[in-house]
Each structure stands twice: as structure tokens, then as C-alpha cells.
Design an enzyme around this catalytic site. Structure first.
Site, PDB file in Angstrom:
ATOM      1  N   TYR A   1      11.049   2.168   5.666  1.00 13.42           N
ATOM      2  CA  TYR A   1      10.604   1.067   5.940  1.00 13.42           C
ATOM      3  C   TYR A   1      11.636   0.608   7.174  1.00 13.42           C
ATOM      4  O   TYR A   1      13.037   0.425   7.020  1.00 13.42           O
ATOM      5  CB  TYR A   1      10.798  -0.040   5.059  1.00 13.42           C
ATOM      6  CG  TYR A   1       9.748   0.112   4.116  1.00 13.42           C
ATOM      7  CD1 TYR A   1       8.370  -0.135   4.185  1.00 13.42           C
ATOM      8  CD2 TYR A   1       9.748   0.382   2.583  1.00 13.42           C
ATOM      9  CE1 TYR A   1       7.445  -0.128   3.557  1.00 13.42           C
ATOM     10  CE2 TYR A   1       8.963   0.473   1.553  1.00 13.42           C
ATOM     11  CZ  TYR A   1       7.696   0.124   2.105  1.00 13.42           C
ATOM     12  OH  TYR A   1       6.587   0.161   1.379  1.00 13.42           O
TER      13      TYR A   1
ATOM     14  N   ASP B   1       2.167   0.377   7.286  1.00 13.80           N
ATOM     15  CA  ASP B   1       0.861  -0.307   6.978  1.00 13.80           C
ATOM     16  C   ASP B   1       1.506  -1.605   6.192  1.00 13.80           C
ATOM     17  O   ASP B   1       0.765  -2.242   5.618  1.00 13.80           O
ATOM     18  CB  ASP B   1      -0.144   0.497   6.197  1.00 13.80           C
ATOM     19  CG  ASP B   1       0.662   0.921   4.859  1.00 13.80           C
ATOM     20  OD1 ASP B   1       1.915   0.675   4.514  1.00 13.80           O
ATOM     21  OD2 ASP B   1      -0.052   1.329   3.982  1.00 13.80           O
TER      22      ASP B   1
ATOM     23  N   HIS C   1      -1.745   2.242   0.985  1.00  6.00           N
ATOM     24  CA  HIS C   1      -0.682   1.517   0.088  1.00  6.00           C
ATOM     25  C   HIS C   1      -1.182   0.972  -1.207  1.00  6.00           C
ATOM     26  O   HIS C   1      -0.720   0.066  -1.926  1.00  6.00           O
ATOM     27  CB  HIS C   1      -0.100   0.351   0.700  1.00  6.00           C
ATOM     28  CG  HIS C   1       1.299   0.011   0.764  1.00  6.00           C
ATOM     29  ND1 HIS C   1       2.169   0.422   1.907  1.00  6.00           N
ATOM     30  CD2 HIS C   1       2.186  -0.380  -0.230  1.00  6.00           C
ATOM     31  CE1 HIS C   1       3.455   0.030   1.413  1.00  6.00           C
ATOM     32  NE2 HIS C   1       3.404  -0.490   0.373  1.00  6.00           N
TER      33      HIS C   1
END
Length: 474
Positions: A239, A267, A358
Site C-alpha cells: 500500500y 483499488d 478487494h
């Protein structure tokens, strides 16, 4: 040495102290920058927050985010426990109770499927923990469709073929594993077991499968490294934090530790509205009678139980890939691909598409991995030849994994399945792996194939898929 009575005097926003691991911290200046919001911390103001802190934070969290002078020192152990302040909220306690304390806990020997692990986890885990794992975005259509879309696809067995042995081994990004599925990067594993990702890594090593480690895990890179098996291959998920230099240090450290591949998650520039999780969290707040007419109430905007630092949201395709390539030439997957056009951009950029919504936790109404995989086959099939396409989402059977491989996927990830199994510790994760391996072998044998490279679309019938969504809502 401070006493608990002294600590309790600092239970307001103007002066907020908490006890974590028998040490007192002044978190007053940190309240407004806490990714989970100030309300959770204020619920423990003047009291011991260890039980809420440990399941969802890494061991180095305090060192990273607090100044040395904010560490006030140890608390006297002999002081009696004091009741938690209720000025702001009831403590949200995701305490990990001993499995032995649950009378209705099924025996591990009674678990024979991934669905059984989910049901058991709903009984074993604290409600806050299970809600965080289970939740999808908004009305949870996407999370349910992820599962139902795999079930809608039919298999086409071939018979009278010699099946003497089954080989489930495969390679992903140049590394060989014993089975074509892996443990997805997923935050919050310590909500299921205090050792969290450490146990996932150990089980992956024992059974020869891949653990794709989450950089939002509750364990540090060093803790993972300490239990890493001999010659065990790990991949690292990214991330990109708003402070990119922090993420860069993590990537470079992963390279030093010998990680062989990376995934950039794209996403989640904002957290999806995960209402199941938020509702349970709000039920623990102390709502006064006077707040019924508060037009500025923002409870609907609460984030998930397990927070992560804000992510860098200014990347485009060129800058993201250039940033990563400035640090490594190892294989890179872009996690969160949800249309064939972006899969084609992955191919053009020299990276691999990871088809994922996700786990249905971000955008309700997003397509399932099956739909995107089929769109790639129809509109840009060369992606499947030039890239190693990865899929996840809604997979809970070995037959689902075989379907994905037959449609052209090179690797299949599972997240929730292993979080649920982690409620039984390392033994549970190991059993989940063995269940999936056995189901894959059985599916392959009944299809008439003995190795994964024999799978192709001729073993699959996707014609029921367009009608399955409507039926699943009836």
C-alpha cells in the site's frame, strides 16, 4: 513509576494517557492523526488499552508514531484495575479469548470444508473480529456475487482417461509451489490469533505454498523473517503510504530479506463503506440521548475496524510503474484490476494483472474475477499469454481454483478462508491448505487431467453465468 490512579487523571482530549503493555503513553498530540480516529483512543483514556491495541497493531507501531518523550514510563503493577472511562465511548474490545473458553466451538476434526471454518469462526471469534473479516461494501452484493459467480460456472469432465497420479505443483513469477493457490495479503490476522501472519507464514512453509505478505499485517517484517522456513519464497504486498519514503524503506527491506515478487494494491485509495463492520463498531459507542438531532453526526463515515495509513492517490500508470522499477526489477503485479482495458495496460507496462475487487469490500457492484477474466479472453486474449494473471475473490473450493486455472489464471489467492481457519491457530491454517489441495486433486481426477498444464477452457461451461446473478437475488 506511575500508578493507575495517576493515569486515570488524564482521561480527556486535553490530556490523554493510556497504558499499553504495562507502559504509560501520552497520546494527546496523536489523537487527531490516529488513522482509526480519536474516539477509539478516548474510549481508553486513563486506562489500559493493551487488549484493544495488540490484535490490530504491529509491535513497532508505538516507536514509529510516538516521540520518545511521549513514553512516560512503567505503571505500577500492584495498583488495582480501574473501570474504563465512559465519557466518550465504551471500549471497543476485540479481545482474543482462549478457544477453550467457547463451549460451542466445533472440534477441528469436524471441519471438512472452508465453509465449516467460516461457521466455526462466527462462533469462536469476538463479534468485532468476525464482522471485520466477513464484511463487504454496502449491501454486500459484490462479496456475495464473487462466490456465486464461481458456482455458476459448470465443469465438463472427460472420462476413460488413465489417472494414476495427480500433480498440483505450479510456478508463479519463476518460483515453484506445491499447489496453485496462495494466502492472500490481508490485514487484521491478529484478530483471529495473537501471532497472526507469523502462523500464516509458518503454515505456508510447512505445506509448500505461497504466502503473499501484507504490508498492513500486524507483524513486522522481522517477525515474519524469524519464522521463515529454509528456502521459503515470500512475496510482498504494497500500500503506497502518503509518506512514500516509508513505503520505499519497506520495499527495500523486503528486497534485502529475499522477497521474490511484489504486488501494488491500487483499488483502495479510499476505504469502502463496510457497513457490517461499522454497525457493530457503532453499537459499542455510548450514544447519549441528546445526539438524536445532531446534523453534524458523521457515524455513517466510520472506517473499518482495522485501519491503515492514508495511501498515495496521485499515481498514474506511468508514475506508479516507474516508481516501483526505480527500486526493483523483480516481478510486479498490480492488484485490483477490474476490467480488461486495465489488464491490457498491465501488459503494456510490463507488469502482471491481479484481478480483484478487494473481496467485495471496496465498491459494491464491482465485477467478479470470473467476469473480468472472461472479458480478457474475449477482448484481449494475448494478456493471458504475455502475463501471469492472478485472481482472487469468492473462492472457497478446490473446484473454484480449477475453474480459474482452466480459464487462464496462473495463480489463485484466498484471504478470508485462511483468516477464518486461523481461529484454530497454525493447525487450522494447515488443515485449510490440506482441504483445498485434496479438493483440487479430486476435481482434476474427475475432469480427466493429471497436471495443471492440461487444463484449458474446454473443461469449462460459462453459459449459465449471465443468468446466475438474477437467480442469486431471488
Amino acid at each position: 513509576m506511575l500508578t493507575k490512579a495517576e493515569v486515570q487523571q488524564h482521561s480527556t482530549r486535553k490530556s490523554c494517557w493510556v497504558i499499553i503493555n504495562s507502559t504509560v503513553y501520552d497520546v494527546t498530540e496523536f489523537l487527531d492523526s490516529h488513522p482509526g480516529g480519536s474516539l477509539i483512543i478516548l474510549g481508553y483514556a486513563g486506562n489500559d488499552a493493551t487488549a484493544a491495541f495488540k490484535p490490530i497493531h504491529r509491535a513497532d507501531t508505538l516507536e514509529k508514531h510516538l516521540k520518545p518523550q511521549q513514553r512516560l514510563g512503567p505503571v505500577a503493577a500492584e495498583a488495582p484495575d480501574l473501570p474504563a472511562s465512559r465519557d466518550h465511548c465504551k471500549p471497543n474490545k476485540p479481545e482474543l479469548q482462549s478457544p477453550d473458553s467457547f463451549q460451542k466451538k466445533p472440534k477441528l476434526s469436524s471441519i471438512i470444508s472452508i465453509a465449516d471454518f467460516e461457521l466455526a469462526a462466527s462462533r469462536i471469534l469476538p463479534p468485532e473480529s468476525f464482522a471485520f473479516f466477513k464484511t463487504g461494501a454496502e449491501d454486500e452484493y459484490a462479496v456475495n456475487w464473487n462466490r456465486d459467480s464461481w458456482k455458476a460456472i459448470r465443469l465438463r469432465p472427460r472420462v476413460l482417461r488413465p489417472i494414476d497420479s495427480i500433480d498440483t505443483s505450479y510456478s508463479l513469477f519463476g518460483s515453484k509451489f506445491s499447489a496453485p493457490f496462495f494466502i492472500c495479503p490481508a490485514g487484521g490476522s491478529k484478530l483471529a490469533d495473537p501471532q497472526g501472519d507469523v502462523l500464516l507464514t509458518k503454515s505456508a512453509s510447512r505445506h509448500g505454498i505461497l504466502h503473499w505478505v501484507c504490508n498492513n499485517a500486524g507483524c513486522t517484517q522481522e517477525e515474519i523473517e524469524d519464522v521463515r522456513g529454509p528456502n521459503q519464497t515470500l512475496y510482498w504486498q504494497i500500500y503506497p503510504k502518503t509518506e512514500l519514503e516509508v513505503t520505499e524503506r519497506e520495499i527495500k527491506r523486503a528486497i534485502e530479506l529475499g522477497y521474490k515478487g511484489f504486488a501494488l494494491t491500487v483499488d483502495a485509495i479510499r476505504a469502502g463503506k463496510r457497513e457490517r463492520d461499522v454497525r457493530l463498531k457503532l453499537s459499542n459507542l455510548d450514544h447519549s440521548e441528546g445526539d438524536q438531532g445532531n446534523e453534524e453526526d458523521e457515524s455513517f463515515n466510520e472506517g473499518p475496524t482495522v485501519k491503515r495509513a492514508p495511501v498515495w492517490s496521485s499515481f498514474d500508470w506511468q508514475s506508479a510503474v516507474q516508481w516501483l522499477r526505480s527500486m526493483t526489477d523483480l516481478p510486479i503485479a498490480i492488484k485490483g484490476i477490474q476490467c480488461w482495458e486495465d489488464a491490457a495496460l498491465c501488459m503494456d507496462s510490463g507488469v502482471h494483472p491481479w484481478i480483484s475487487n478487494h473481496g467485495g469490500r471496496q465498491l459494491d457492484g464491482a465485477p467478479s474475477s470470473v467476469e473480468v477474466l472472461l472479458d480478457i479472453r474475449r477482448n484481449c486474449p494475448k494478456v493471458l499469454d504475455k502475463c501471469e494473471v492472478i485472481v482472487d475473490g469468492g473462492i472457497n473450493r478446490g473446484s473454484d481454483i480449477v475453474k480459474a486455472l482452466a480459464l487462464g489464471a496462473k495463480g489463485v489467492g484466498l484471504g478470508r478462508a485462511f483468516l477464518y481457519s486461523l481461529a484454530y491457530g497454525e493447525a487450522g491454517v494447515g488443515k485449510a491448505i490440506r482441504i483445498l489441495k485434496q479438493e483440487i486433486e479430486t476435481t482434476m481426477a474427475l475432469l480427466g487431467v493429471t497436471s495443471l498444464d492440461q487444463l484449458n477452457p474446454s473443461y469449462i461451461d460459462v453459459s449459465p453465468l449471465p443468468y446466475a446473478f438474477a437467480r442469486s437475488r431471488l
